[in-house]
Design a protein around this motif. Sequence first.
Motif, mmCIF file in Angstrom:
data_model
loop_
_atom_site.group_PDB
_atom_site.id
_atom_site.type_symbol
_atom_site.label_atom_id
_atom_site.label_comp_id
_atom_site.label_asym_id
_atom_site.label_seq_id
_atom_site.Cartn_x
_atom_site.Cartn_y
_atom_site.Cartn_z
ATOM 1 N N ILE A 142 8.734 -2.475 5.439
ATOM 2 C CA ILE A 142 8.968 -2.083 4.053
ATOM 3 C C ILE A 142 7.937 -1.029 3.678
ATOM 4 C CG2 ILE A 142 9.119 -2.897 1.664
ATOM 5 C CD1 ILE A 142 9.634 -5.717 2.998
ATOM 6 N N PHE A 143 8.415 0.120 3.208
ATOM 7 C CA PHE A 143 7.572 1.269 2.906
ATOM 8 C C PHE A 143 7.574 1.570 1.414
ATOM 9 C CE2 PHE A 143 9.244 1.685 7.142
ATOM 10 C CZ PHE A 143 8.154 2.104 7.894
ATOM 11 N N ARG A 144 6.390 1.818 0.861
ATOM 12 C CA ARG A 144 6.262 2.246 -0.540
ATOM 13 C C ARG A 144 5.714 3.666 -0.549
ATOM 14 N NH1 ARG A 144 1.886 -0.135 -4.851
ATOM 15 N NH2 ARG A 144 2.428 1.216 -6.601
ATOM 16 N N LEU A 145 6.419 4.560 -1.240
ATOM 17 C CA LEU A 145 5.967 5.940 -1.348
ATOM 18 C C LEU A 145 5.111 6.125 -2.601
ATOM 19 C CD1 LEU A 145 9.178 7.870 -0.243
ATOM 20 C CD2 LEU A 145 7.330 6.919 1.139
ATOM 21 N N ALA A 146 4.462 7.271 -2.707
ATOM 22 C CA ALA A 146 3.575 7.557 -3.831
ATOM 23 C C ALA A 146 4.306 7.521 -5.172
ATOM 24 C CB ALA A 146 2.907 8.914 -3.637
ATOM 25 N N GLU A 172 0.846 -1.186 0.000
ATOM 26 C CA GLU A 172 0.000 0.000 0.000
ATOM 27 C C GLU A 172 0.886 1.243 0.000
ATOM 28 O OE1 GLU A 172 -3.502 0.209 2.543
ATOM 29 O OE2 GLU A 172 -3.041 -1.847 3.145
ATOM 30 N N VAL A 173 0.458 2.269 -0.723
ATOM 31 C CA VAL A 173 1.205 3.519 -0.797
ATOM 32 C C VAL A 173 1.140 4.235 0.552
ATOM 33 C CG1 VAL A 173 1.317 5.785 -1.928
ATOM 34 C CG2 VAL A 173 0.833 3.727 -3.272
ATOM 35 N N GLU A 174 2.299 4.737 0.992
ATOM 36 C CA GLU A 174 2.439 5.489 2.250
ATOM 37 C C GLU A 174 2.110 4.642 3.484
ATOM 38 O OE1 GLU A 174 3.719 8.660 2.141
ATOM 39 O OE2 GLU A 174 3.733 8.585 -0.045
#
Length: 123
Positions: free
Chosen positions: A36-40, A20-22
């Motif tokens: 684990i982080f996903r940015l826009a 998921e974004v952010e």
Amino acid sequence: MTPRAAHDQWQPVCALDELEVERAATALVHGQAIAIFRLADDRVFALGNHDPFARATDVGKGIAKGIVGRRGDVPFVASPAHKHAFDLRTGKCLDDPTAAVPAYDVRVVDGTVLVGHRKAVAA
């Protein structure tokens, strides 16, 4: 000491579109709990999933539960228990220069998120 083989350097974790974004997802990578982080903009970062400021009563409030934001050009996650901001690129605490969480190399290959080993700590 024997160098690590290239094949075990990068561990596949998930598909990029599953993140998921952010938000953060958690995984066990090289025996470590990782957030684990996903940015826009689809950049992906990985940090150790613990808060160095947390007490024993804060169990379950790892960095993955934090809020993603920006300070200028610096992407960060604010820890859920104490709201300290950690740079997603380096793991360094933006509020306390003596604190940090481990940061891990990440790359996306053919839509798969791969996590490497812990980044070297910059002086």
